[in-house]
Write an enzyme that holds these catalytic residues in place. Structure first.
Site, PDB file in Angstrom:
ATOM      1  N   LYS A  11       0.835  -1.199   0.000  1.00 13.61           N
ATOM      2  CA  LYS A  11       0.000   0.000   0.000  1.00 13.61           C
ATOM      3  C   LYS A  11       0.880   1.264   0.000  1.00 13.61           C
ATOM      4  O   LYS A  11       2.092   1.187   0.210  1.00 13.61           O
ATOM      5  CB  LYS A  11      -0.933  -0.039   1.217  1.00 13.61           C
ATOM      6  CG  LYS A  11      -1.907  -1.233   1.218  1.00 13.61           C
ATOM      7  CD  LYS A  11      -2.875  -1.129   2.397  1.00 13.61           C
ATOM      8  CE  LYS A  11      -3.731  -2.374   2.545  1.00 13.61           C
ATOM      9  NZ  LYS A  11      -4.741  -2.213   3.622  1.00 13.61           N
ATOM     10  N   TYR A  51     -12.455  -2.515  -3.235  1.00 10.32           N
ATOM     11  CA  TYR A  51     -13.034  -2.547  -1.892  1.00 10.32           C
ATOM     12  C   TYR A  51     -14.561  -2.474  -1.929  1.00 10.32           C
ATOM     13  O   TYR A  51     -15.172  -1.865  -1.035  1.00 10.32           O
ATOM     14  CB  TYR A  51     -12.452  -1.414  -1.046  1.00 10.32           C
ATOM     15  CG  TYR A  51     -11.004  -1.638  -0.619  1.00 10.32           C
ATOM     16  CD1 TYR A  51     -10.649  -2.732   0.175  1.00 10.32           C
ATOM     17  CD2 TYR A  51      -9.995  -0.752  -0.983  1.00 10.32           C
ATOM     18  CE1 TYR A  51      -9.330  -2.941   0.581  1.00 10.32           C
ATOM     19  CE2 TYR A  51      -8.674  -0.950  -0.575  1.00 10.32           C
ATOM     20  CZ  TYR A  51      -8.348  -2.043   0.205  1.00 10.32           C
ATOM     21  OH  TYR A  51      -7.047  -2.249   0.619  1.00 10.32           O
ATOM     22  N   PHE A  59     -15.941   3.949   7.328  1.00  9.50           N
ATOM     23  CA  PHE A  59     -14.518   4.246   7.152  1.00  9.50           C
ATOM     24  C   PHE A  59     -14.095   4.285   5.689  1.00  9.50           C
ATOM     25  O   PHE A  59     -12.951   4.631   5.387  1.00  9.50           O
ATOM     26  CB  PHE A  59     -13.645   3.257   7.946  1.00  9.50           C
ATOM     27  CG  PHE A  59     -13.632   1.830   7.438  1.00  9.50           C
ATOM     28  CD1 PHE A  59     -12.844   1.448   6.364  1.00  9.50           C
ATOM     29  CD2 PHE A  59     -14.399   0.849   8.061  1.00  9.50           C
ATOM     30  CE1 PHE A  59     -12.807   0.135   5.915  1.00  9.50           C
ATOM     31  CE2 PHE A  59     -14.376  -0.467   7.616  1.00  9.50           C
ATOM     32  CZ  PHE A  59     -13.577  -0.827   6.540  1.00  9.50           C
ATOM     33  N   ARG A  87      -2.094 -14.396   4.259  1.00  8.16           N
ATOM     34  CA  ARG A  87      -2.884 -13.726   5.319  1.00  8.16           C
ATOM     35  C   ARG A  87      -2.225 -13.942   6.685  1.00  8.16           C
ATOM     36  O   ARG A  87      -2.196 -13.045   7.524  1.00  8.16           O
ATOM     37  CB  ARG A  87      -4.328 -14.259   5.343  1.00  8.16           C
ATOM     38  CG  ARG A  87      -5.178 -13.824   4.181  1.00  8.16           C
ATOM     39  CD  ARG A  87      -5.599 -12.369   4.225  1.00  8.16           C
ATOM     40  NE  ARG A  87      -6.568 -12.061   5.254  1.00  8.16           N
ATOM     41  CZ  ARG A  87      -7.264 -10.918   5.301  1.00  8.16           C
ATOM     42  NH1 ARG A  87      -7.103  -9.972   4.377  1.00  8.16           N
ATOM     43  NH2 ARG A  87      -8.101 -10.693   6.267  1.00  8.16           N
ATOM     44  N   THR A  93      -5.757  -7.112  10.867  1.00  6.58           N
ATOM     45  CA  THR A  93      -5.839  -5.790  10.242  1.00  6.58           C
ATOM     46  C   THR A  93      -5.108  -4.706  11.037  1.00  6.58           C
ATOM     47  O   THR A  93      -4.380  -3.897  10.466  1.00  6.58           O
ATOM     48  CB  THR A  93      -7.338  -5.397  10.094  1.00  6.58           C
ATOM     49  OG1 THR A  93      -8.012  -6.457   9.411  1.00  6.58           O
ATOM     50  CG2 THR A  93      -7.493  -4.100   9.319  1.00  6.58           C
ATOM     51  N   ARG A 104       2.362  -6.866   9.620  1.00  7.78           N
ATOM     52  CA  ARG A 104       1.684  -5.747  10.278  1.00  7.78           C
ATOM     53  C   ARG A 104       2.163  -5.581  11.713  1.00  7.78           C
ATOM     54  O   ARG A 104       2.217  -4.479  12.246  1.00  7.78           O
ATOM     55  CB  ARG A 104       0.164  -5.946  10.198  1.00  7.78           C
ATOM     56  CG  ARG A 104      -0.362  -5.757   8.764  1.00  7.78           C
ATOM     57  CD  ARG A 104      -1.751  -6.318   8.581  1.00  7.78           C
ATOM     58  NE  ARG A 104      -2.332  -5.950   7.290  1.00  7.78           N
ATOM     59  CZ  ARG A 104      -3.519  -6.379   6.865  1.00  7.78           C
ATOM     60  NH1 ARG A 104      -4.250  -7.189   7.624  1.00  7.78           N
ATOM     61  NH2 ARG A 104      -3.986  -6.003   5.692  1.00  7.78           N
ATOM     62  N   ASN A 114      -1.782  -0.247   7.268  1.00 10.97           N
ATOM     63  CA  ASN A 114      -1.262  -1.567   7.656  1.00 10.97           C
ATOM     64  C   ASN A 114      -0.436  -2.212   6.562  1.00 10.97           C
ATOM     65  O   ASN A 114      -0.278  -3.420   6.508  1.00 10.97           O
ATOM     66  CB  ASN A 114      -2.404  -2.464   8.129  1.00 10.97           C
ATOM     67  CG  ASN A 114      -3.495  -2.587   7.083  1.00 10.97           C
ATOM     68  OD1 ASN A 114      -3.316  -2.185   5.935  1.00 10.97           O
ATOM     69  ND2 ASN A 114      -4.615  -3.159   7.462  1.00 10.97           N
ATOM     70  N   HIS A 117      -1.923  -5.381   1.535  1.00 13.77           N
ATOM     71  CA  HIS A 117      -3.213  -6.048   1.333  1.00 13.77           C
ATOM     72  C   HIS A 117      -2.964  -7.479   0.871  1.00 13.77           C
ATOM     73  O   HIS A 117      -2.067  -7.722   0.067  1.00 13.77           O
ATOM     74  CB  HIS A 117      -4.031  -5.324   0.252  1.00 13.77           C
ATOM     75  CG  HIS A 117      -5.198  -6.143  -0.229  1.00 13.77           C
ATOM     76  ND1 HIS A 117      -6.388  -6.202   0.464  1.00 13.77           N
ATOM     77  CD2 HIS A 117      -5.339  -6.984  -1.294  1.00 13.77           C
ATOM     78  CE1 HIS A 117      -7.222  -7.025  -0.168  1.00 13.77           C
ATOM     79  NE2 HIS A 117      -6.609  -7.508  -1.238  1.00 13.77           N
ATOM     80  N   GLU A 128      -9.854 -10.194  -7.467  1.00 12.64           N
ATOM     81  CA  GLU A 128      -8.907  -9.080  -7.305  1.00 12.64           C
ATOM     82  C   GLU A 128      -7.757  -9.162  -8.307  1.00 12.64           C
ATOM     83  O   GLU A 128      -7.306  -8.136  -8.819  1.00 12.64           O
ATOM     84  CB  GLU A 128      -8.367  -9.074  -5.868  1.00 12.64           C
ATOM     85  CG  GLU A 128      -9.456  -8.720  -4.854  1.00 12.64           C
ATOM     86  CD  GLU A 128      -9.014  -8.877  -3.405  1.00 12.64           C
ATOM     87  OE1 GLU A 128      -7.842  -9.224  -3.156  1.00 12.64           O
ATOM     88  OE2 GLU A 128      -9.852  -8.637  -2.515  1.00 12.64           O
TER      89      GLU A 128
HETATM   90  P1  IDP Z   1      -7.949  -6.593   5.839  1.00 13.25           P
HETATM   91  O1  IDP Z   1      -7.059  -5.736   4.952  1.00 13.25           O
HETATM   92  O2  IDP Z   1      -7.188  -7.099   7.043  1.00 13.25           O
HETATM   93  O3  IDP Z   1      -8.679  -7.669   5.077  1.00 13.25           O
HETATM   94  P2  IDP Z   1     -10.507  -5.187   5.969  1.00 13.25           P
HETATM   95  O4  IDP Z   1     -11.416  -5.235   7.144  1.00 13.25           O
HETATM   96  O5  IDP Z   1     -10.911  -5.927   4.739  1.00 13.25           O
HETATM   97  O6  IDP Z   1      -9.048  -5.609   6.469  1.00 13.25           O
HETATM   98  O7  IDP Z   1     -10.339  -3.640   5.610  1.00 13.25           O
HETATM   99  C1  IDP Z   1      -9.683  -3.231   4.403  1.00 13.25           C
HETATM  100  C2  IDP Z   1      -8.704  -2.126   4.737  1.00 13.25           C
HETATM  101  O8  IDP Z   1      -9.420  -0.970   5.165  1.00 13.25           O
HETATM  102  C3  IDP Z   1      -7.770  -2.438   5.910  1.00 13.25           C
HETATM  103  O9  IDP Z   1      -6.646  -3.187   5.517  1.00 13.25           O
HETATM  104  C4  IDP Z   1      -7.391  -1.066   6.397  1.00 13.25           C
HETATM  105  O10 IDP Z   1      -6.396  -0.454   5.572  1.00 13.25           O
HETATM  106  C5  IDP Z   1      -8.704  -0.303   6.197  1.00 13.25           C
HETATM  107  N1  IDP Z   1      -9.559  -0.317   7.396  1.00 13.25           N
HETATM  108  C6  IDP Z   1     -10.200  -1.357   7.961  1.00 13.25           C
HETATM  109  N2  IDP Z   1     -10.940  -0.993   9.014  1.00 13.25           N
HETATM  110  C7  IDP Z   1     -10.779   0.341   9.121  1.00 13.25           C
HETATM  111  C8  IDP Z   1     -11.307   1.313  10.024  1.00 13.25           C
HETATM  112  O11 IDP Z   1     -12.102   1.026  10.932  1.00 13.25           O
HETATM  113  N3  IDP Z   1     -10.887   2.594   9.826  1.00 13.25           N
HETATM  114  C9  IDP Z   1     -10.038   2.958   8.832  1.00 13.25           C
HETATM  115  N4  IDP Z   1      -9.534   2.051   7.948  1.00 13.25           N
HETATM  116  C10 IDP Z   1      -9.896   0.775   8.091  1.00 13.25           C
HETATM  117 MG    MG Z   2     -10.271  -7.574   3.702  1.00 11.13          MG
END
Ligand code: IDP
Ligand code: MG
Length: 156
Positions: A11, A51, A59, A87, A93, A104, A114, A117, A128
């Site tokens: 990212k 997304y 968010f 993963r 996350t 992470r 983080n 992805h 994707e």
């Molecule tokens: P993941 O990347 O671990 O699968 P997801 O829940 O799919 O996590 O969320 C996608 C991305 O959105 C996260 O990697 C992070 O960058 C961002 N994200 C997730 N939750 C939040 C939040 O509550 N606030 C701001 N950004 C968030």
């Molecule tokens: Mg995800």
């Protein structure tokens, strides 16, 4: 055990923090195979496609600003159970909750920033990969060290 392909993105925070080499090294050292690799700028339109499951969440606007804020590096990564292996390497996350040893956990303290992805299922990975790569950008090749990375009966 199936050989799978997964979409990985370094990212904008990872690119800006000059962590791409370190992160690519972790994937290569694990024994996974890089079958696609490029740098690109994510647009708002691309972010909404990638997304889609998050677009209606509170968010999402912050996530879109973040993912479009600078270039990303997209990788197609192949190997036995590559989706779940990656993963696990990423960790949860939120970097504050991610264990040391995970990407992470080792490099971040943020839930949003983080660094990397990784697709969360084989179905998501297929979707994707098709968003980020044209079919001819994914390269088929036999790594010469492959026979020392995984036994033949572990791949189908
Ligand atoms: P993941 O990347 O671990 O699968 P997801 O829940 O799919 O996590 O969320 C996608 C991305 O959105 C996260 O990697 C992070 O960058 C961002 N994200 C997730 N939750 C939040 C939040 O509550 N606030 C701001 N950004 C968030
Ligand atoms: Mg995800």
């Amino acid at each position: 055990m199936a050989s799978e392909r997964t979409l990985i993105l370094f990212k904008p925070d990872a690119v800006q923090r000059r962590l791409c080499g370190e992160l690519l090294g972790r994937i290569e050292n694990k024994g996974l195979k890089i079958v696609g690799l490029k740098m690109l700028q994510v647009t708002a339109e691309l972010s909404k496609k990638h997304y889609a499951e998050h677009v209606s969440k509170p968010f999402y606007p912050l996530l879109e600003s973040f993912i479009t804020a600078g270039p990303v590096v997209a990788l197609a990564v192949e190997g036995p159970e590559a989706v779940s292996v990656m993963r696990t390497m990423l960790g949860p996350t939120n970097g504050r909750q991610a264990a040391p040893g995970t990407i992470r956990g080792d490099f971040g303290v943020s839930r949003q920033m983080n660094l990397v992805h990784g697709s969360d299922s084989v179905e998501a990975a297929q979707k994707e990969l098709a968003i980020y790569f044209k079919p001819d950008e994914l390269i088929e090749y036999q790594p010469t060290l492959g026979q020392w990375v995984c036994a033949a009966d572990e791949l189908s």
